[in-house]
Design a protein around this motif. Structure first.
Motif, mmCIF file in Angstrom:
data_model
loop_
_atom_site.group_PDB
_atom_site.id
_atom_site.type_symbol
_atom_site.label_atom_id
_atom_site.label_comp_id
_atom_site.label_asym_id
_atom_site.label_seq_id
_atom_site.Cartn_x
_atom_site.Cartn_y
_atom_site.Cartn_z
ATOM 1 N N LEU A 109 2.465 -11.141 -2.119
ATOM 2 C CA LEU A 109 3.100 -10.353 -3.162
ATOM 3 C C LEU A 109 2.525 -10.662 -4.533
ATOM 4 O O LEU A 109 2.509 -9.809 -5.425
ATOM 5 C CB LEU A 109 4.606 -10.620 -3.153
ATOM 6 N N ALA A 110 2.032 -11.916 -4.692
ATOM 7 C CA ALA A 110 1.481 -12.309 -5.988
ATOM 8 C C ALA A 110 0.070 -11.781 -6.203
ATOM 9 O O ALA A 110 -0.443 -11.804 -7.327
ATOM 10 C CB ALA A 110 1.479 -13.840 -6.105
ATOM 11 N N GLU A 111 -0.554 -11.273 -5.129
ATOM 12 C CA GLU A 111 -1.915 -10.758 -5.265
ATOM 13 C C GLU A 111 -1.904 -9.454 -6.070
ATOM 14 O O GLU A 111 -1.147 -8.523 -5.743
ATOM 15 C CB GLU A 111 -2.528 -10.504 -3.890
ATOM 16 N N PRO A 112 -2.734 -9.331 -7.105
ATOM 17 C CA PRO A 112 -2.764 -8.084 -7.898
ATOM 18 C C PRO A 112 -3.140 -6.851 -7.076
ATOM 19 O O PRO A 112 -2.753 -5.729 -7.423
ATOM 20 C CB PRO A 112 -3.824 -8.382 -8.973
ATOM 21 N N ASP A 113 -3.878 -7.069 -5.976
ATOM 22 C CA ASP A 113 -4.347 -5.923 -5.186
ATOM 23 C C ASP A 113 -3.363 -5.509 -4.099
ATOM 24 O O ASP A 113 -3.650 -4.565 -3.331
ATOM 25 C CB ASP A 113 -5.697 -6.260 -4.528
ATOM 26 N N PHE A 114 -2.215 -6.192 -4.010
ATOM 27 C CA PHE A 114 -1.323 -5.895 -2.887
ATOM 28 C C PHE A 114 -0.748 -4.472 -2.967
ATOM 29 O O PHE A 114 -0.783 -3.725 -1.985
ATOM 30 C CB PHE A 114 -0.186 -6.911 -2.828
ATOM 31 N N VAL A 115 -0.214 -4.107 -4.107
ATOM 32 C CA VAL A 115 0.391 -2.776 -4.234
ATOM 33 C C VAL A 115 -0.656 -1.669 -4.060
ATOM 34 O O VAL A 115 -0.415 -0.692 -3.325
ATOM 35 C CB VAL A 115 1.140 -2.649 -5.571
ATOM 36 N N PRO A 116 -1.839 -1.753 -4.699
ATOM 37 C CA PRO A 116 -2.863 -0.725 -4.427
ATOM 38 C C PRO A 116 -3.244 -0.646 -2.959
ATOM 39 O O PRO A 116 -3.488 0.453 -2.429
ATOM 40 C CB PRO A 116 -4.049 -1.175 -5.296
ATOM 41 N N LEU A 117 -3.316 -1.815 -2.273
ATOM 42 C CA LEU A 117 -3.637 -1.807 -0.843
ATOM 43 C C LEU A 117 -2.557 -1.050 -0.064
ATOM 44 O O LEU A 117 -2.865 -0.216 0.812
ATOM 45 C CB LEU A 117 -3.748 -3.243 -0.337
ATOM 46 N N LEU A 118 -1.293 -1.354 -0.367
ATOM 47 C CA LEU A 118 -0.193 -0.679 0.322
ATOM 48 C C LEU A 118 -0.237 0.829 0.083
ATOM 49 O O LEU A 118 -0.042 1.635 1.016
ATOM 50 C CB LEU A 118 1.131 -1.266 -0.158
ATOM 51 N N ALA A 119 -0.520 1.225 -1.154
ATOM 52 C CA ALA A 119 -0.604 2.654 -1.469
ATOM 53 C C ALA A 119 -1.732 3.322 -0.693
ATOM 54 O O ALA A 119 -1.575 4.454 -0.183
ATOM 55 C CB ALA A 119 -0.812 2.835 -2.973
ATOM 56 N N ASP A 120 -2.870 2.637 -0.574
ATOM 57 C CA ASP A 120 -4.002 3.202 0.174
ATOM 58 C C ASP A 120 -3.655 3.357 1.657
ATOM 59 O O ASP A 120 -4.030 4.369 2.295
ATOM 60 C CB ASP A 120 -5.235 2.303 0.017
ATOM 61 N N LEU A 121 -2.972 2.357 2.243
ATOM 62 C CA LEU A 121 -2.613 2.440 3.659
ATOM 63 C C LEU A 121 -1.648 3.594 3.910
ATOM 64 O O LEU A 121 -1.766 4.315 4.915
ATOM 65 C CB LEU A 121 -1.988 1.112 4.111
ATOM 66 N N LEU A 122 -0.685 3.788 3.018
ATOM 67 C CA LEU A 122 0.261 4.896 3.171
ATOM 68 C C LEU A 122 -0.432 6.246 2.984
ATOM 69 O O LEU A 122 -0.125 7.222 3.680
ATOM 70 C CB LEU A 122 1.410 4.744 2.175
ATOM 71 N N ALA A 123 -1.380 6.303 2.035
ATOM 72 C CA ALA A 123 -2.106 7.556 1.800
ATOM 73 C C ALA A 123 -2.955 7.932 3.000
ATOM 74 O O ALA A 123 -3.189 9.123 3.273
ATOM 75 C CB ALA A 123 -2.970 7.416 0.550
ATOM 76 N N LEU A 158 7.671 -5.352 -7.134
ATOM 77 C CA LEU A 158 8.731 -4.834 -6.268
ATOM 78 C C LEU A 158 9.164 -3.442 -6.712
ATOM 79 O O LEU A 158 9.405 -2.545 -5.876
ATOM 80 C CB LEU A 158 9.924 -5.794 -6.268
ATOM 81 N N GLU A 159 9.269 -3.250 -7.997
ATOM 82 C CA GLU A 159 9.640 -1.931 -8.520
ATOM 83 C C GLU A 159 8.554 -0.898 -8.175
ATOM 84 O O GLU A 159 8.855 0.254 -7.828
ATOM 85 C CB GLU A 159 9.838 -2.003 -10.037
ATOM 86 N N MET A 160 7.290 -1.299 -8.254
ATOM 87 C CA MET A 160 6.192 -0.386 -7.920
ATOM 88 C C MET A 160 6.215 -0.044 -6.432
ATOM 89 O O MET A 160 5.910 1.099 -6.030
ATOM 90 C CB MET A 160 4.853 -1.024 -8.298
ATOM 91 N N ILE A 161 6.578 -1.021 -5.606
ATOM 92 C CA ILE A 161 6.682 -0.761 -4.166
ATOM 93 C C ILE A 161 7.788 0.262 -3.903
ATOM 94 O O ILE A 161 7.644 1.182 -3.079
ATOM 95 C CB ILE A 161 6.947 -2.085 -3.412
ATOM 96 N N LYS A 162 8.915 0.085 -4.614
ATOM 97 C CA LYS A 162 10.017 1.048 -4.467
ATOM 98 C C LYS A 162 9.581 2.450 -4.878
ATOM 99 O O LYS A 162 9.991 3.450 -4.267
ATOM 100 C CB LYS A 162 11.208 0.595 -5.325
ATOM 101 N N GLU A 163 8.736 2.518 -5.898
ATOM 102 C CA GLU A 163 8.266 3.826 -6.344
ATOM 103 C C GLU A 163 7.404 4.504 -5.289
ATOM 104 O O GLU A 163 7.307 5.740 -5.253
ATOM 105 C CB GLU A 163 7.481 3.676 -7.651
#
Length: 743
Positions: free
Chosen positions: A583-597, A627-632
């Protein structure tokens, strides 16, 4: 024309006093010996007559004058006149024998040693007059043939010309010698001038001293370096130099120089005028005469104060940590071996700052550096004298205390107690705790092992919750070896076919009312080389410590999304555990967004990320924002293991969670423990009021299932409903679950 002729004529003189004196002494002795020779010759020839007597009476005053007169030219004239008398007397005693006249030619060559016109000219004139006068008055004693008796003046002139010609060749040799000497002197003068310029103008301080230490000569750089005046008093020597050796003296310096042709020394001095300390490097060369006696000491110096300062600074940097000023790791290892050599042993304390990463993430690395410096300062004040302190890197410190484990344990407990007080950092007070491991080293051979053992004990203290001291034992080593083995296997698994080496299994989450499978939790496993399946406990700790949890977590996410697509509407959602490190990795949220896309057919709400409560408690503002970005993105968040940390019911409202997962510690034995029932009911009520759903973990008894259902918990998970299983087996369970609940 005249000047041209003058250039060919020898100038005369020019001999140094000592050279002239040596030649004059030789010729005077020859003149005195000639008197003895005439006497001996006369005795053999029975010719001790008036010619002999007159010659002796005239020569003896010449010998005395040559020995007593101090004037060079007068003394040499006396010798020249004496040789004329000796030669004339010898000719007379030989009755004018022609061969006797050869003595005049010998005398001409001898007198040329003076290289002076006065004795040379006197001899030539006197020789001519002798032949002219005596040839006329006593021709039978001057010439031995009739022609000379008849024409004595002509033969006197002939003899004079012969002597003059002989002298001419001496003059030629004399002139050539002077010319060669002049060229040699010019070359010598040029070299001396060059050397003088090199000596005087070189920027290197240089000086010449006598064997007694008297300063004979110095260049400008030497004068400027020692701040000496242009004019020095007579007898100024080493003892008068305006510097004083520090911790040493000049005594014996010249004794050393006398024994060695070269001598090098670097010494520390104090300037007498300012007290400034300087370092000087001196290189000396001693010159000796042919008898081996010291004549001169040539010294050139170099002020190496700045280079020594830089070297000391470099040595300090090598031996000390740049941030804290403590010993560097290499210096600590060297000093620890020295401490253990011949001593009574030492205790090694390995310290690590608890949750230091949250300080760096929340306040920045500069604040973290300030904390490390403050910790170093407090440790330095706490440890006893003779101890060694180092920063091994990051937020790890090592202390070596002389003495046994009792002494070390006392120091360790004192450190923990001292850090119970807030730490002043940049005008703020910060609470910092430490995890400490202790190990004992008996001798120098055990130094490295003791540090490793203390490190192992420190990790044990950290896994136990931190802010404590652990003493090393062999069981800890076994745990470390298991962790190392786990890391090795994990690296090999990540490098291979991850679907085979790191299979993702699923555990069902069911509805409490009828047991229908509504969701699943994705759980990682590892397939060993022998085909056996290893539980997460074999490799997850190593993954967390090494950072391999990041690629491992990405693999679990990919497999979970793949199964969501495969099962489509057969299952409501899949939850995936996300570690604080991920979760502390800066690339985690972009990675999650790419996998969902990449999987647009999946509703993001069907993916739930489980975050531990303790991770959120130690998280920074950046993690909360993530966490807020993940919710978004539409992904839901579950608060895992609720109740194992510092939970409070009101704390739930500050977390952007959708699901609360009640820890198994609240579930086990719920049916027989009214207190647990009250807590569960309170948590369920608050979760419902906040719009959250709740999942009870670790359900293994039917009684607990009924109690949870009665309390209002709608979702359950545990071995009672199924253990984690491979996707194919889970698919079969899904089919049976749907068939069992379909009317």
């Amino acid at each position: 024309m005249l000047k041209r002729w003058q250039s060919w004529i020898p100038a005369g003189g020019g001999l140094r006093d000592e050279d002239w004196a040596r030649r004059h002494r030789l010729l005077t002795l020859l003149l005195a010996a000639s008197v003895a020779g005439l006497t001996i010759f006369g005795a053999f020839r029975d010719a001790l007559t008036s010619p002999w007597l007159i010659s002796v009476l005239l020569v003896l005053p010449c010998v005395v004058a040559a020995a007593r007169v101090r004037h060079r030219r007068l003394a040499s004239v006396a010798v020249a006149f004496g040789f004329v008398v000796v030669c004339a007397g010898f000719v007379a005693m030989c009755d004018g024998l022609t061969e006797a006249h050869f003595t005049f030619f010998i005398a001409v060559a001898a007198l040329a040693l003076y290289r002076d016109w006065a004795p040379f000219g006197v001899f030539l004139v006197a020789t001519t007059l002798d032949h002219a006068v005596l040839g006329s008055v006593a021709s039978e004693h001057t010439f031995d043939h009739h022609g000379a008796h008849v024409h004595p003046l002509m033969w006197a002139a002939l003899h004079g010309v012969a002597v003059l010609l002989a002298a001419g060749f001496q003059l030629v040799q004399w002139a050539l010698t002077e010319d060669e000497e002049r060229r040699a002197q010019e070359n010598l003068d040029d070299r001396e001038a060059q050397l003088s310029v090199a000596f005087d103008e070189t920027p290197v301080p240089m000086a010449m001293f006598s064997p007694t230490g008297e300063l004979l000569r110095m260049n400008t750089a030497y004068k400027r370096w020692l701040r000496l005046p242009d004019e020095l008093p007579a007898g100024f020597g080493v003892a008068d130099l305006p510097i004083t050796p520090v911790g040493n003296t000049m005594d014996g310096l010249f004794d050393n120089l006398a024994d060695k042709s070269t001598y090098n020394a670097t010494r520390q001095y104090r300037r007498n005028d300012t007290g400034e300390i300087i370092w000087a490097e001196a290189h000396s060369t001693s010159l000796f005469d042919k008898d081996g006696r010291l004549k001169l000491i040539f010294i050139h110096c170099q002020d190496v104060t700045e280079s020594r300062r830089q070297q000391e600074e470099l040595n300090h940097r090598v031996r000390h940590d740049a941030l804290t000023g403590l010993l560097s790791r290499s210096a600590f290892e060297i000093d620890l071996e020295g401490l253990l050599t011949g001593g009574d042993g030492a205790t090694v304390l390995y310290l690590d700052v608890d949750r230091f990463k949250s300080i760096n993430d929340g306040s920045g690395h500069s604040a973290g550096d300030s904390v490390l410096k403050a910790i170093a300062a407090r440790l330095t004040a706490l440890v006893p004298g003779g101890s060694l302190i180092t920063r091994f890197g990051g937020d790890e410190f090592v202390v070596a205390v002389p003495g046994g484990p009792e002494v070390g344990a006392h120091v360790g407990e004192s450190i923990l107690a001292a850090f119970g007080e807030p730490l002043p950092v940049e005008d703020n007070l910060l609470t910092v705790s430490l995890s400490i491991g202790l190990a004992v080293a008996g001798d120098a051979d055990q130094a490295e092992d003791a540090v490793l053992a203390a490190d192992t004990a420190m990790y044990s203290a950290k896994r136990s919750g931190g802010n404590r001291l652990k003493i090393f034992n062999e069981q800890m080593r076994v745990s470390v070896q298991a962790r190392i083995a786990g890391e090795k296997m994990l690296r090999e698994a990540l490098a291979g076919d991850r679907e085979q080496t790191l299979p993702v299994w699923f555990q069902p989450i069911v509805r409490a009312a009828d047991g229908e499978i509504l969701g699943a939790e994705a759980l990682i496993r590892m397939r060993a080389a022998d085909g056996s399946i290893l539980a997460p406990g074999h490799f997850i700790p190593a993954a967390e410590e090494t950072g391999l949890i990041v690629p491992l977590g990405e693999h679990v996410l990919i497999m979970a999304l793949r199964q969501l697509m495969a099962w489509r509407d057969q299952i409501g959602y899949i939850s995936v555990n996300v570690s604080p490190r991920q979760l502390a990795e800066p690339d985690f949220v972009p990675l999650l967004a790419d996998l969902l896309a990449a999987a647009p057919e999946i509703d993001p709400k069907r993916l739930i990320l489980e975050i531990t409560e303790t991770a959120l408690l130690g998280s920074s503002r950046d993690v909360t924002e993530r966490l807020e970005m993940i919710k978004e993105l539409g992904v839901r968040i579950a608060l895992d293991d609720f109740g194992t940390g510092y939970s409070s019911l009101t704390w739930l409202q500050n977390i952007p969670a959708d699901v609360v997962k009640l820890d198994r510690s609240f579930v086990a034995g719920l049916s027989t423990d009214p207190r647990k029932t009250s807590i569960i009911q309170a948590v369920l009520w608050l979760a419902k009021s906040l719009g959250m759903s709740a999942v009870a973990e670790g359900v293994e008894e039917e009684a607990d299932q009924h109690a949870l259902h009665a309390a209002g918990c709608e979702l359950l998970q545990g071995y009672l409903f199924g253990k984690p299983m491979p996707p194919d087996e889970f698919s079969e369970r899904l089919q049976r679950s749907r068939m069992a609940t379909t009317p």
